[in-house]
Write a protein that holds these residues in place. Sequence first.
Motif, PDB file in Angstrom:
ATOM      1  N   SER A  55       0.855  -1.183   0.000  1.00 11.32           N
ATOM      2  CA  SER A  55       0.000   0.000   0.000  1.00 11.32           C
ATOM      3  C   SER A  55       0.893   1.237   0.000  1.00 11.32           C
ATOM      4  CB  SER A  55      -0.897   0.025   1.235  1.00 11.32           C
ATOM      5  OG  SER A  55      -1.739  -1.110   1.252  1.00 11.32           O
ATOM      6  N   PHE A  56       0.589   2.164  -0.910  1.00  9.01           N
ATOM      7  CA  PHE A  56       1.379   3.382  -1.070  1.00  9.01           C
ATOM      8  C   PHE A  56       0.510   4.604  -0.830  1.00  9.01           C
ATOM      9  CE2 PHE A  56       3.308   0.177  -3.720  1.00  9.01           C
ATOM     10  CZ  PHE A  56       4.649   0.306  -3.435  1.00  9.01           C
ATOM     11  N   ALA A  57       1.103   5.617  -0.231  1.00 12.21           N
ATOM     12  CA  ALA A  57       0.467   6.926  -0.077  1.00 12.21           C
ATOM     13  C   ALA A  57       1.527   7.981  -0.395  1.00 12.21           C
ATOM     14  CB  ALA A  57      -0.076   7.121   1.327  1.00 12.21           C
ATOM     15  N   LEU A  58       1.144   8.930  -1.237  1.00  9.49           N
ATOM     16  CA  LEU A  58       2.058   9.997  -1.637  1.00  9.49           C
ATOM     17  C   LEU A  58       1.458  11.359  -1.340  1.00  9.49           C
ATOM     18  CD1 LEU A  58       3.075   8.720  -5.192  1.00  9.49           C
ATOM     19  CD2 LEU A  58       4.470   8.675  -3.127  1.00  9.49           C
ATOM     20  N   THR A  59       2.250  12.229  -0.801  1.00  9.82           N
ATOM     21  CA  THR A  59       1.934  13.643  -0.634  1.00  9.82           C
ATOM     22  C   THR A  59       3.255  14.368  -0.445  1.00  9.82           C
ATOM     23  OG1 THR A  59       0.494  15.227   0.502  1.00  9.82           O
ATOM     24  CG2 THR A  59       1.667  13.651   1.895  1.00  9.82           C
ATOM     25  N   THR A  60       3.261  15.666  -0.650  1.00  6.37           N
ATOM     26  CA  THR A  60       4.473  16.447  -0.426  1.00  6.37           C
ATOM     27  C   THR A  60       4.269  17.215   0.874  1.00  6.37           C
ATOM     28  OG1 THR A  60       4.803  16.624  -2.814  1.00  6.37           O
ATOM     29  CG2 THR A  60       6.054  18.143  -1.421  1.00  6.37           C
ATOM     30  N   HIS A  61       4.783  16.655   1.950  1.00  4.87           N
ATOM     31  CA  HIS A  61       4.571  17.230   3.280  1.00  4.87           C
ATOM     32  C   HIS A  61       5.034  18.680   3.356  1.00  4.87           C
ATOM     33  CE1 HIS A  61       3.300  13.383   4.933  1.00  4.87           C
ATOM     34  NE2 HIS A  61       4.323  12.833   4.314  1.00  4.87           N
ATOM     35  N   ASP A  62       6.204  18.963   2.781  1.00  3.29           N
ATOM     36  CA  ASP A  62       6.755  20.325   2.836  1.00  3.29           C
ATOM     37  C   ASP A  62       5.836  21.352   2.178  1.00  3.29           C
ATOM     38  OD1 ASP A  62       8.930  19.175   4.043  1.00  3.29           O
ATOM     39  OD2 ASP A  62      10.258  19.394   2.326  1.00  3.29           O
ATOM     40  N   ALA A  63       5.087  20.912   1.156  1.00  3.75           N
ATOM     41  CA  ALA A  63       4.202  21.824   0.434  1.00  3.75           C
ATOM     42  C   ALA A  63       2.793  21.828   1.019  1.00  3.75           C
ATOM     43  CB  ALA A  63       4.141  21.443  -1.046  1.00  3.75           C
ATOM     44  N   GLY A  64       2.512  20.886   1.904  1.00  4.45           N
ATOM     45  CA  GLY A  64       1.187  20.814   2.509  1.00  4.45           C
ATOM     46  C   GLY A  64       0.113  20.279   1.581  1.00  4.45           C
ATOM     47  N   GLY A  65       0.521  19.454   0.615  1.00  2.02           N
ATOM     48  CA  GLY A  65      -0.453  18.878  -0.316  1.00  2.02           C
ATOM     49  C   GLY A  65       0.237  18.176  -1.466  1.00  2.02           C
ATOM     50  N   LEU A  66      -0.509  17.934  -2.507  1.00  3.34           N
ATOM     51  CA  LEU A  66       0.012  17.231  -3.670  1.00  3.34           C
ATOM     52  C   LEU A  66       0.736  18.186  -4.613  1.00  3.34           C
ATOM     53  CD1 LEU A  66      -3.110  14.998  -4.214  1.00  3.34           C
ATOM     54  CD2 LEU A  66      -0.823  14.192  -3.613  1.00  3.34           C
ATOM     55  N   THR A  67       1.862  17.706  -5.144  1.00  2.00           N
ATOM     56  CA  THR A  67       2.641  18.468  -6.111  1.00  2.00           C
ATOM     57  C   THR A  67       2.933  17.589  -7.319  1.00  2.00           C
ATOM     58  OG1 THR A  67       4.790  17.802  -5.228  1.00  2.00           O
ATOM     59  CG2 THR A  67       3.772  19.765  -4.238  1.00  2.00           C
ATOM     60  N   GLU A  68       3.570  18.184  -8.319  1.00  4.59           N
ATOM     61  CA  GLU A  68       3.984  17.428  -9.510  1.00  4.59           C
ATOM     62  C   GLU A  68       4.837  16.225  -9.121  1.00  4.59           C
ATOM     63  OE1 GLU A  68       3.379  17.740 -12.782  1.00  4.59           O
ATOM     64  OE2 GLU A  68       2.174  19.560 -12.654  1.00  4.59           O
ATOM     65  N   LEU A  69       5.645  16.395  -8.089  1.00  4.98           N
ATOM     66  CA  LEU A  69       6.534  15.321  -7.644  1.00  4.98           C
ATOM     67  C   LEU A  69       5.762  14.067  -7.258  1.00  4.98           C
ATOM     68  CD1 LEU A  69       9.549  14.958  -7.365  1.00  4.98           C
ATOM     69  CD2 LEU A  69       9.401  15.952  -5.092  1.00  4.98           C
TER      70      LEU A  69
END
Length: 96
Positions: A66-80
Amino acid sequence: MDPLDDSAVTRKMNDVPEWWLEGHEICRVIEARDFPTAIRIVDEIAVEAEKLNHHPDIDIRWRKLSFALTTHDAGGLTELDFTLAARIDEIAASHA
């Protein structure tokens, strides 16, 4: 890196159809044929994550990943997040 707005996230979700949105994360479950294959998949993803300096949350339960992705530093989803999601899809497909 700035977070994507809702309309951009919706568009990007079309590029990763195996993923779903949960709050400020995108998630996917991959079922490998066996435990050693599941670990190989995670090992390959770890290499890509290091290259991108972006690390997914991973839960390993026998052959189910199971995978979960978010950009913690940006506070949400980014292109990365979507770049890594697409790479995870490619790695998973190579082990199908």
